[in-house]
Structure formats: C-alpha cells, structure tokens
Design a protein around this motif. Sequence first.
Motif, PDB file in Angstrom:
ATOM      1  N   LYS A  54       1.827  -4.669 -13.150  1.00  0.00           N
ATOM      2  CA  LYS A  54       3.115  -4.547 -12.478  1.00  0.00           C
ATOM      3  C   LYS A  54       2.986  -5.017 -11.030  1.00  0.00           C
ATOM      4  O   LYS A  54       1.989  -4.752 -10.375  1.00  0.00           O
ATOM      5  CB  LYS A  54       3.600  -3.091 -12.500  1.00  0.00           C
ATOM      6  N   LYS A  55       4.031  -5.704 -10.565  1.00  0.00           N
ATOM      7  CA  LYS A  55       3.994  -6.207  -9.190  1.00  0.00           C
ATOM      8  C   LYS A  55       3.955  -5.067  -8.181  1.00  0.00           C
ATOM      9  O   LYS A  55       3.292  -5.170  -7.135  1.00  0.00           O
ATOM     10  CB  LYS A  55       5.213  -7.098  -8.941  1.00  0.00           C
ATOM     11  N   SER A  56       4.662  -3.972  -8.482  1.00  0.00           N
ATOM     12  CA  SER A  56       4.648  -2.819  -7.565  1.00  0.00           C
ATOM     13  C   SER A  56       3.244  -2.235  -7.447  1.00  0.00           C
ATOM     14  O   SER A  56       2.814  -1.828  -6.362  1.00  0.00           O
ATOM     15  CB  SER A  56       5.631  -1.756  -8.057  1.00  0.00           C
ATOM     16  N   ASP A  57       2.508  -2.195  -8.580  1.00  0.00           N
ATOM     17  CA  ASP A  57       1.128  -1.704  -8.535  1.00  0.00           C
ATOM     18  C   ASP A  57       0.243  -2.628  -7.713  1.00  0.00           C
ATOM     19  O   ASP A  57      -0.609  -2.169  -6.943  1.00  0.00           O
ATOM     20  CB  ASP A  57       0.566  -1.579  -9.954  1.00  0.00           C
ATOM     21  N   LEU A  58       0.434  -3.940  -7.873  1.00  0.00           N
ATOM     22  CA  LEU A  58      -0.397  -4.886  -7.125  1.00  0.00           C
ATOM     23  C   LEU A  58      -0.136  -4.790  -5.621  1.00  0.00           C
ATOM     24  O   LEU A  58      -1.053  -4.948  -4.821  1.00  0.00           O
ATOM     25  CB  LEU A  58      -0.126  -6.314  -7.608  1.00  0.00           C
ATOM     26  N   LYS A  59       1.113  -4.527  -5.241  1.00  0.00           N
ATOM     27  CA  LYS A  59       1.414  -4.368  -3.807  1.00  0.00           C
ATOM     28  C   LYS A  59       0.681  -3.159  -3.236  1.00  0.00           C
ATOM     29  O   LYS A  59       0.133  -3.215  -2.124  1.00  0.00           O
ATOM     30  CB  LYS A  59       2.922  -4.215  -3.608  1.00  0.00           C
ATOM     31  N   ARG A  60       0.657  -2.062  -3.993  1.00  0.00           N
ATOM     32  CA  ARG A  60      -0.054  -0.866  -3.521  1.00  0.00           C
ATOM     33  C   ARG A  60      -1.554  -1.104  -3.479  1.00  0.00           C
ATOM     34  O   ARG A  60      -2.236  -0.676  -2.546  1.00  0.00           O
ATOM     35  CB  ARG A  60       0.269   0.311  -4.445  1.00  0.00           C
ATOM     36  N   ILE A  61      -2.082  -1.787  -4.490  1.00  0.00           N
ATOM     37  CA  ILE A  61      -3.525  -2.075  -4.515  1.00  0.00           C
ATOM     38  C   ILE A  61      -3.892  -2.987  -3.351  1.00  0.00           C
ATOM     39  O   ILE A  61      -4.942  -2.819  -2.724  1.00  0.00           O
ATOM     40  CB  ILE A  61      -3.909  -2.701  -5.870  1.00  0.00           C
ATOM     41  N   ALA A  62      -3.027  -3.960  -3.058  1.00  0.00           N
ATOM     42  CA  ALA A  62      -3.294  -4.871  -1.942  1.00  0.00           C
ATOM     43  C   ALA A  62      -3.355  -4.107  -0.616  1.00  0.00           C
ATOM     44  O   ALA A  62      -4.210  -4.376   0.230  1.00  0.00           O
ATOM     45  CB  ALA A  62      -2.220  -5.951  -1.887  1.00  0.00           C
ATOM     46  N   LYS A  63      -2.452  -3.117  -0.448  1.00  0.00           N
ATOM     47  CA  LYS A  63      -2.483  -2.317   0.784  1.00  0.00           C
ATOM     48  C   LYS A  63      -3.736  -1.458   0.856  1.00  0.00           C
ATOM     49  O   LYS A  63      -4.355  -1.302   1.909  1.00  0.00           O
ATOM     50  CB  LYS A  63      -1.243  -1.418   0.860  1.00  0.00           C
ATOM     51  N   ALA A  64      -4.119  -0.882  -0.292  1.00  0.00           N
ATOM     52  CA  ALA A  64      -5.275   0.025  -0.303  1.00  0.00           C
ATOM     53  C   ALA A  64      -6.589  -0.718  -0.114  1.00  0.00           C
ATOM     54  O   ALA A  64      -7.514  -0.207   0.521  1.00  0.00           O
ATOM     55  CB  ALA A  64      -5.302   0.806  -1.615  1.00  0.00           C
ATOM     56  N   THR A  65      -6.701  -1.930  -0.662  1.00  0.00           N
ATOM     57  CA  THR A  65      -7.977  -2.659  -0.611  1.00  0.00           C
ATOM     58  C   THR A  65      -8.051  -3.662   0.526  1.00  0.00           C
ATOM     59  O   THR A  65      -9.120  -4.210   0.798  1.00  0.00           O
ATOM     60  CB  THR A  65      -8.206  -3.401  -1.943  1.00  0.00           C
ATOM     61  N   GLY A  66      -6.920  -3.933   1.184  1.00  0.00           N
ATOM     62  CA  GLY A  66      -6.908  -4.925   2.253  1.00  0.00           C
ATOM     63  C   GLY A  66      -6.717  -6.341   1.753  1.00  0.00           C
ATOM     64  O   GLY A  66      -6.948  -7.302   2.498  1.00  0.00           O
ATOM     65  N   ALA A  67      -6.285  -6.504   0.505  1.00  0.00           N
ATOM     66  CA  ALA A  67      -6.069  -7.835  -0.063  1.00  0.00           C
ATOM     67  C   ALA A  67      -4.677  -8.347   0.299  1.00  0.00           C
ATOM     68  O   ALA A  67      -3.855  -7.625   0.872  1.00  0.00           O
ATOM     69  CB  ALA A  67      -6.249  -7.796  -1.578  1.00  0.00           C
ATOM     70  N   THR A  68      -4.429  -9.605  -0.050  1.00  0.00           N
ATOM     71  CA  THR A  68      -3.113 -10.217   0.141  1.00  0.00           C
ATOM     72  C   THR A  68      -2.589 -10.656  -1.216  1.00  0.00           C
ATOM     73  O   THR A  68      -3.301 -11.325  -1.968  1.00  0.00           O
ATOM     74  CB  THR A  68      -3.205 -11.431   1.087  1.00  0.00           C
ATOM     75  N   LEU A  69      -1.346 -10.256  -1.519  1.00  0.00           N
ATOM     76  CA  LEU A  69      -0.747 -10.654  -2.790  1.00  0.00           C
ATOM     77  C   LEU A  69      -0.346 -12.127  -2.700  1.00  0.00           C
ATOM     78  O   LEU A  69       0.526 -12.505  -1.916  1.00  0.00           O
ATOM     79  CB  LEU A  69       0.472  -9.780  -3.091  1.00  0.00           C
ATOM     80  N   VAL A  70      -0.999 -12.974  -3.481  1.00  0.00           N
ATOM     81  CA  VAL A  70      -0.819 -14.427  -3.412  1.00  0.00           C
ATOM     82  C   VAL A  70       0.151 -14.855  -4.501  1.00  0.00           C
ATOM     83  O   VAL A  70      -0.058 -14.570  -5.679  1.00  0.00           O
ATOM     84  CB  VAL A  70      -2.177 -15.154  -3.586  1.00  0.00           C
ATOM     85  N   SER A  71       1.231 -15.526  -4.096  1.00  0.00           N
ATOM     86  CA  SER A  71       2.220 -16.006  -5.065  1.00  0.00           C
ATOM     87  C   SER A  71       2.017 -17.472  -5.425  1.00  0.00           C
ATOM     88  O   SER A  71       2.571 -17.948  -6.407  1.00  0.00           O
ATOM     89  CB  SER A  71       3.635 -15.811  -4.525  1.00  0.00           C
ATOM     90  N   SER A  72       1.217 -18.206  -4.641  1.00  0.00           N
ATOM     91  CA  SER A  72       0.948 -19.615  -4.928  1.00  0.00           C
ATOM     92  C   SER A  72      -0.320 -20.037  -4.199  1.00  0.00           C
ATOM     93  O   SER A  72      -0.626 -19.523  -3.114  1.00  0.00           O
ATOM     94  CB  SER A  72       2.121 -20.486  -4.489  1.00  0.00           C
ATOM     95  N   LEU A  73      -1.046 -20.972  -4.791  1.00  0.00           N
ATOM     96  CA  LEU A  73      -2.265 -21.494  -4.156  1.00  0.00           C
ATOM     97  C   LEU A  73      -1.978 -22.677  -3.249  1.00  0.00           C
ATOM     98  O   LEU A  73      -2.893 -23.193  -2.609  1.00  0.00           O
ATOM     99  CB  LEU A  73      -3.277 -21.913  -5.231  1.00  0.00           C
ATOM    100  N   ALA A  74      -0.729 -23.131  -3.179  1.00  0.00           N
ATOM    101  CA  ALA A  74      -0.385 -24.301  -2.368  1.00  0.00           C
ATOM    102  C   ALA A  74      -0.512 -23.980  -0.882  1.00  0.00           C
ATOM    103  O   ALA A  74      -0.127 -22.901  -0.423  1.00  0.00           O
ATOM    104  CB  ALA A  74       1.041 -24.751  -2.689  1.00  0.00           C
ATOM    105  N   ASN A  75      -1.082 -24.918  -0.136  1.00  0.00           N
ATOM    106  CA  ASN A  75      -1.214 -24.752   1.313  1.00  0.00           C
ATOM    107  C   ASN A  75      -0.260 -25.698   2.041  1.00  0.00           C
ATOM    108  O   ASN A  75       0.563 -26.375   1.410  1.00  0.00           O
ATOM    109  CB  ASN A  75      -2.668 -24.975   1.754  1.00  0.00           C
TER     110      ASN A  75
END
Length: 385
Positions: free
Chosen positions: A143-164
Amino acid sequence: MVVDAANAVKMSDGKGGVRIPIKAVNVLKAHGRSARESILVNGYALNCTIAAQVGMPKKVTNAKIACLDFSLQKAKMKLGVHVLINDPEKLDAIRQRESDITKERVEKILATGANVVLTTGGIDDLCLKYFMEKDAMAVRRCKKSDLKRIAKATGATLVSSLANLEGEESFDASLLGGADEVVQERISDDELILIKGPKARSASSIILRGANDFYCDEMERSVHDALCVVKRVLESKTIVPGGGAVEAALSIYLENFATSLGSREQLAIAEFARSLLVIPKTLAVNAAQDSTELVAKLRAYHNTSQINTERSNLKWVGLDLYEGTIRDNKKAGVFEPAMCKVKCLKFATEAAITILRIDDMIKLLKEEKEGGGYQQAYESGALEG
C-alpha cells in the motif's frame, strides 16, 4: 499494549518535551481467535509477503530499503504507437529491448547497495531472478500509505520515477532508507514483513484479532481513540481526576465566586456553573444510575473540600458508575488529560457565544400552488353564488 506502543514511537521535540506520532503505530486486523489475543509487535509490520518464497531470503540484516511507487514489470509500448517492421528478426529485438529496460532498472537499484525493495506495483518473474542473484528481498503490491510511513521511519524517499533532469534513468544511494533487520515472520495465521530498528525513527505495530470485520473495525477505532488519549497525556504531562470530579468542583467554585459579585455578571456565572453539572448527570444516566442523588452527593463532597481545608483530600472524589456510588478516583486510577478538559470548556463556551450572537433568522416558507382542487375551492368560498 497501547501505552507500550506509544512509548515505542516517543521522540523528542527539541524543546525539552516529547512528541508522539501516532501514525507511526501501524494497526493491522486479522480474523479469528479472541480479542484478548491481540499482540504488540516491535517494528513496522507490513501485511505483505516476499515476491518469491523459494530462493529469496526471508531475513535481511543491516537492510538498505528502496521504496518504489512504480512496477518492475516488462515495459510495453503505450497505446497508439505503431511500429512498421520489414524484418521479422527486428520484432525479436524489440521484445528483447522491452525486457532489457526493466532489467536495467533493477540493476541500477541494486547497484546502489539496496538489499530490500518495496514497490506498490508488480514484479515480473523475470525480474525476480536478478533479486535472487544479488540475495536481495523484494516485496510487491504494498500500500502506498504504508510505504510513506516506512519511508519516514527509515529515512528513505518514495520514488515515483527513475527519470532525472537529463531525461535519463538513474537511482542514487541517498534515496535508500536503513533498518537493523527486515524479516518475514508468521504471526497468528498470516505471514508479515517486519521492519525492525528503523534508522530515522522508531515504529511499532498492533495486530488485532477478532471474530469478524465489524468487530475488528470497532476495535481499530477504539485503539485509535486510546492512542490519542495516551498521546495527549504524555505530551501535556498533566492529568485531572475523571468521573465528573472536575465539573463538580468547578461548579461549586463558580457558584461561590458568583455570590461575591454585585452586578448582572452574577447571573451569567451562576448559569455557567449550573451547566457544568450536565456532564456528571449524563454520565450517571448513561450508566442507568440515579443522577439526582449521585450529583447531589458529589456536590456536597466538593463543597466540603473547598470550605474545610482539613478535608481537602475530597477534591479527588468522582462517580463510580459500576457500583453507583461516590469514590476517590485518584486511588481508583481514573484520570483524564487536562488538555482535553480545557479544550472542551473553551470550545463549548465559544459555541454558545456564537449561537447567542445570532439575532436574525431567515425562514423559507413553502410556495403556495396556484389552482388547487375542489376541496380548496369549496373552503375558499369560490363555489358560492
């Protein structure tokens, strides 16, 4: 269990106080067994399993977590794209390139040192082979909501695309989060992914058991209310006795204060004091007790505590709705957050003032229909003469 969960996510606010993000407590529901068998899990529990049960590790220590908001499936050309091919061999080349695009994405993610990949989309079986070769864990359909919480807890960034910015695809190691351990464990009847020891901030999970969906949903709402109460108590650090003790004591104090005034303000304060007794009366009525007798006793106790300093310990007296009597709620352990009491009084007063300021009322009358039937004509006298 709720207090332990709140203490697990407690963090400093930098001003000498504490802050409790209740969203860091993940509440999961599982059917079956008794509500008393609900458990608290140290870490963030994810209601998912690893993508491949065979060949993929079920436990990763010193995890580097990548949170992706796209699927790692075979790339397909978008609708409306036409490709004219003269040589049949080029068709195989196009299909091979579609597979290579996803392969390059996976390799760029794994090249940064990521050993746990969480994605909201799907993962092809072809891509799972690359994760197994690098001994990495992949979890799909999160779930996207779970990934947002995990990103906050672990210090990660939720990536929606690999394009730079240059129009190419890349993945930087700074987008990864960290945790001491990511493991798949069997808790109750389900397999769950547990993220233990996140680097940015701590997390905890509560797994609720119940007979059916309605029971579990009601338990979830109750646990959320309990978490909010614990949050208020730990953040404000002040509590007051419950069971109508505060309202009764404040009512007695305001009645005595109103008699010291010689203006019309005395009436307003006296009415305010009388209105505070609605709370203990309602508590007694809801518990099927005699509200008149209980509130009278409660007022007598609090009046004694304010007049006689030797009996000041009676200020902790409140209602015992189980027995239908008066008791010392401090000894009984019945408390409420002081912040909630203050806000309730403020909001109720502001609501009353807002209503009293209304001096005009617009009322829409029903539009009268023209014509009408025989009965209406007879009553109006139109048929006479």
